[in-house]
Write a protein that holds these residues in place. Structure first.
Motif, mmCIF file in Angstrom:
data_model
loop_
_atom_site.group_PDB
_atom_site.id
_atom_site.type_symbol
_atom_site.label_atom_id
_atom_site.label_comp_id
_atom_site.label_asym_id
_atom_site.label_seq_id
_atom_site.Cartn_x
_atom_site.Cartn_y
_atom_site.Cartn_z
ATOM 1 N N SER A 39 0.814 -1.212 0.000
ATOM 2 C CA SER A 39 0.000 0.000 0.000
ATOM 3 C C SER A 39 0.849 1.263 0.000
ATOM 4 C CB SER A 39 -0.949 0.004 1.205
ATOM 5 O OG SER A 39 -1.745 1.181 1.164
ATOM 6 N N SER A 40 0.368 2.275 -0.734
ATOM 7 C CA SER A 40 0.935 3.625 -0.667
ATOM 8 C C SER A 40 0.331 4.337 0.540
ATOM 9 C CB SER A 40 0.530 4.447 -1.885
ATOM 10 O OG SER A 40 1.001 3.906 -3.052
ATOM 11 N N ALA A 41 0.802 5.546 0.772
ATOM 12 C CA ALA A 41 0.191 6.390 1.789
ATOM 13 C C ALA A 41 -1.137 6.924 1.260
ATOM 14 C CB ALA A 41 1.120 7.554 2.099
ATOM 15 N N MET A 42 -2.046 7.304 2.153
ATOM 16 C CA MET A 42 -3.304 7.925 1.725
ATOM 17 C C MET A 42 -2.959 9.172 0.900
ATOM 18 S SD MET A 42 -5.308 7.559 5.362
ATOM 19 C CE MET A 42 -6.986 7.952 4.874
ATOM 20 N N THR A 45 -0.932 12.594 1.785
ATOM 21 C CA THR A 45 -0.148 12.492 3.026
ATOM 22 C C THR A 45 1.337 12.740 2.782
ATOM 23 O OG1 THR A 45 -1.718 10.871 3.851
ATOM 24 C CG2 THR A 45 0.392 10.985 4.985
ATOM 25 N N THR A 46 1.892 12.087 1.752
ATOM 26 C CA THR A 46 3.336 12.234 1.502
ATOM 27 C C THR A 46 3.679 13.700 1.209
ATOM 28 O OG1 THR A 46 3.239 10.013 0.574
ATOM 29 C CG2 THR A 46 5.275 11.235 0.218
ATOM 30 N N ASN A 47 2.833 14.346 0.396
ATOM 31 C CA ASN A 47 3.076 15.770 0.094
ATOM 32 C C ASN A 47 3.070 16.611 1.365
ATOM 33 O OD1 ASN A 47 3.323 15.346 -2.593
ATOM 34 N ND2 ASN A 47 1.238 15.963 -3.122
ATOM 35 N N GLY A 72 3.842 7.946 6.151
ATOM 36 C CA GLY A 72 2.514 7.906 5.519
ATOM 37 C C GLY A 72 2.035 6.486 5.277
ATOM 38 N N GLU A 73 2.938 5.625 4.852
ATOM 39 C CA GLU A 73 2.579 4.235 4.549
ATOM 40 C C GLU A 73 2.237 3.465 5.824
ATOM 41 O OE1 GLU A 73 4.395 5.981 2.518
ATOM 42 O OE2 GLU A 73 3.673 5.383 0.545
ATOM 43 N N GLN A 74 2.851 3.878 6.937
ATOM 44 C CA GLN A 74 2.547 3.188 8.203
ATOM 45 C C GLN A 74 1.067 3.372 8.568
ATOM 46 O OE1 GLN A 74 5.571 3.374 11.117
ATOM 47 N NE2 GLN A 74 4.223 2.946 12.839
ATOM 48 N N GLY A 134 4.649 0.157 1.048
ATOM 49 C CA GLY A 134 5.409 0.460 -0.161
ATOM 50 C C GLY A 134 6.345 1.620 0.100
ATOM 51 N N PHE A 135 7.213 1.931 -0.883
ATOM 52 C CA PHE A 135 7.985 3.174 -0.875
ATOM 53 C C PHE A 135 9.169 3.166 0.088
ATOM 54 C CE2 PHE A 135 7.698 7.921 0.446
ATOM 55 C CZ PHE A 135 8.459 8.366 -0.623
ATOM 56 N N GLN A 136 9.189 2.244 1.078
ATOM 57 C CA GLN A 136 10.245 2.315 2.094
ATOM 58 C C GLN A 136 11.107 1.061 2.126
ATOM 59 O OE1 GLN A 136 8.509 1.032 6.179
ATOM 60 N NE2 GLN A 136 7.201 2.707 5.518
ATOM 61 N N GLY A 148 12.077 6.999 -3.844
ATOM 62 C CA GLY A 148 11.653 7.967 -4.868
ATOM 63 C C GLY A 148 10.144 8.053 -4.957
ATOM 64 N N ARG A 149 9.638 9.243 -5.340
ATOM 65 C CA ARG A 149 8.190 9.468 -5.400
ATOM 66 C C ARG A 149 7.540 8.431 -6.308
ATOM 67 N NH1 ARG A 149 5.864 14.002 -3.430
ATOM 68 N NH2 ARG A 149 4.191 12.474 -3.164
ATOM 69 N N GLY A 150 6.383 7.989 -5.897
ATOM 70 C CA GLY A 150 5.669 6.966 -6.671
ATOM 71 C C GLY A 150 6.270 5.581 -6.509
ATOM 72 N N GLY A 151 7.172 5.445 -5.521
ATOM 73 C CA GLY A 151 7.977 4.230 -5.398
ATOM 74 C C GLY A 151 7.241 2.956 -5.000
ATOM 75 N N SER A 152 6.006 3.065 -4.534
ATOM 76 C CA SER A 152 5.286 1.841 -4.166
ATOM 77 C C SER A 152 5.106 0.903 -5.359
ATOM 78 C CB SER A 152 3.907 2.172 -3.602
ATOM 79 O OG SER A 152 4.042 3.003 -2.502
ATOM 80 N N ASP A 153 5.099 1.484 -6.560
ATOM 81 C CA ASP A 153 5.021 0.624 -7.753
ATOM 82 C C ASP A 153 6.238 -0.304 -7.790
ATOM 83 O OD1 ASP A 153 2.705 1.908 -8.627
ATOM 84 O OD2 ASP A 153 3.824 3.401 -9.783
ATOM 85 N N SER A 154 7.421 0.269 -7.537
ATOM 86 C CA SER A 154 8.641 -0.546 -7.515
ATOM 87 C C SER A 154 8.601 -1.564 -6.393
ATOM 88 C CB SER A 154 9.868 0.337 -7.282
ATOM 89 O OG SER A 154 10.294 0.884 -8.472
HETATM 90 N N1 ASP Z 1 3.564 7.646 -0.963
HETATM 91 C C1 ASP Z 1 4.658 7.751 -1.887
HETATM 92 C C2 ASP Z 1 4.497 8.977 -2.775
HETATM 93 O O1 ASP Z 1 3.511 9.689 -2.682
HETATM 94 C C3 ASP Z 1 4.860 6.504 -2.695
HETATM 95 C C4 ASP Z 1 3.751 6.146 -3.651
HETATM 96 O O2 ASP Z 1 2.659 6.705 -3.628
HETATM 97 O O3 ASP Z 1 3.975 5.255 -4.465
HETATM 98 O O4 ASP Z 1 5.364 9.256 -3.562
#
Ligand code: ASP
Ligand code: ADP
Ligand code: MG
Length: 403
Positions: A39-42, A45-47, A72-74, A134-136, A148-154
């Motif tokens: 899961s990503s953060a809601m 939240t990250t912003n 955020g992911e927690q 994700g992301f961490q 990196g931003r969007g990293g939960s995909d990775s």
């Molecule tokens: N929460 C992180 C972000 O906003 C990771 C993700 O959404 O994939 O970049």
């Protein structure tokens, strides 16, 4: 039972109601598969966390940035696991350090290197549904890192790799990969299948639906990715090997960026190695130079050099260039109101005239091209940001992507 990896993006877990909805999706898979969730953060939240770090200090250290933004992911993972568990399922959250997910590289931009499967696999095999942040990750000193931003995909792709998952499904807020951002162009069409190569170009050139590194990881490890919506139950897009795809279109998709800046150095004293002298200190400071044009000097003495960078690197770039004793120039001109628009498609390899069609179609709309760059499967142009919507619209029509 086979393993499936399900990844939910920020919007998909963006509210309590949406988390409850995601729980239903997870439950529906759990009858047929051993399910691992990322899961990503809601959303938002990250912003918010990043903004807090900026308010504390402009020089907020990267290691503390990672501790802060990974929080955020927690929250989302515990809410999701908590909801599943409260409804009678055997589920719990896992932060990266508890697994661990090991990363390498610098803080903020680490990459996942190795995932220790032991504990999660034991839980999975006892019928558990792990909800992984994700992301961490953690580095070899067990300090928290982010990728990196969007990293939960990775994160999802790497979990699919290490757990040898049968499938990897990325749930997001659109129904799949479209010919161009469906939020920017109504006539964008959902793509059934797209190759890793084309998706990598689209993602790197600004289609933020997938993080570029995740596609590289998927391609290296031959992991098929299904991208679909968590809001409607419809078939999405499959990102896969080129040979699995039949596409009769010359162009597969159009991407655009909104965080480029153009730097022009006017009247640069010309000599062999001048470009290297300008770009070496930039690369040593991790500044990624993207498009470059150097005019041929008329008198062999002076030249103009233009290049693009990400706008967040602009202040640093200006400082480095002004400090550089190895170069001399008359003037530096900065333009932050530019965007890169790119057409992407393996079809252009075998089709002549694509460049001409792109340029002609932009010219008809009076859109001036400032810089051009090409590769085998993409053509990018730098234009005024105000013209981006118009450019995407006319190129989408020109290459019959509306149909
Ligand atoms: N929460 C992180 C972000 O906003 C990771 C993700 O959404 O994939 O970049
Ligand atoms: P998530 O939070 O699920 O990771 P993102 O916001 O990172 O979602 O990515 C999904 C968004 O990507 C969509 O809402 C859409 O606006 C944008 N997007 C950009 N280009 C495309 C494209 N070619 N196809 C689909 N979505 C795209
Ligand atoms: Mg994303």
């Amino acid at each position: 039972m086979k393993i499936i990896v399900l990844k939910f993006g920020g919007t998909s877990v963006g509210s309590i109601q949406r988390i409850k909805n995601v729980s239903k999706i997870i439950k529906s898979y759990s009858k047929k598969y051993r399910v691992i969730v990322l899961s990503s953060a809601m959303s938002g939240t990250t912003n918010k966390l990043i903004n807090m770090s900026k308010k504390i200090s402009e020089n907020f250290p990267d290691n503390e940035y990672d501790v802060l933004v990974s929080a955020g992911e927690q929250i989302s993972c515990s809410l999701l696991a908590g909801h599943l568990a409260a409804n009678g399922l055997n589920s719990r959250s896992w932060m990266a350090w508890q697994i661990p997910i090991f990363t390498e590289g610098k803080h903020k931009y680490s990459r996942i290197k190795y995932i220790n499967k032991t504990k999660v696999l034991k839980f999975l095999n006892s019928g558990g549904i792990p909800i992984i942040a994700g992301f961490q990750g953690v580095n070899k000193n067990l300090n928290i890192t982010t990728i990196g931003r969007g990293g939960s995909d990775s994160s999802a792709i790497m979990v699919a790799k290490f757990f040898k998952a049968d499938r990897c499904v990325i749930y997001t807020d659109v129904e799949g990969i479209y010919t161009t951002d469906p939020k920017k162009l109504n006539s964008a069409k959902k793509i059934k299948n797209i190759s890793y190569e084309e998706m990598l170009e689209m993602a790197s050139l600004g289609s933020k639906v997938m993080q570029p590194h995740s596609i590289q990881d998927a391609r290296l490890n031959r992991i098929d990715i299904e991208v679909k919506s968590s809001f409607v139950d419809k078939k999405g897009t499959l990102i896969t090997k080129q040979k699995n795809i039949i596409n009769n279109k010359v162009i597969t998709g159009i991407s655009s960026t909104d965080n480029d800046a153009k730097v022009s150095l006017i009247g640069v004293k010309d000599r062999p190695g001048i470009a290297a002298s300008i770009f070496k200190p930039l690369s040593q400071n991790s500044i990624n130079v993207d498009m470059v044009v150097q005019n041929i000097s008329s008198d062999d003495k002076e030249t103009d050099l233009t290049f693009t960078i990400k706008s967040y690197d602009l202040t640093k770039t200006k400082k480095i260039i002004n400090k550089n004793k190895n170069i001399k120039f008359k003037k530096m001109i900065i333009d932050k109101n530019v965007s890169k628009v790119s057409i992407i498609g393996v079809g252009m390899i075998a089709t002549p005239g694509v460049t001409f069609r792109m340029f002609q179609s932009l010219a008809r709309k009076n859109i001036n091209i400032q810089v051009i760059s090409t590769s085998e499967i993409k053509i990018s142009v730098l234009i005024k940001r105000a013209n981006v919507a118009k450019a995407i619209h006319c190129l989408h029509q020109e290459f019959n992507l509306d149909k």
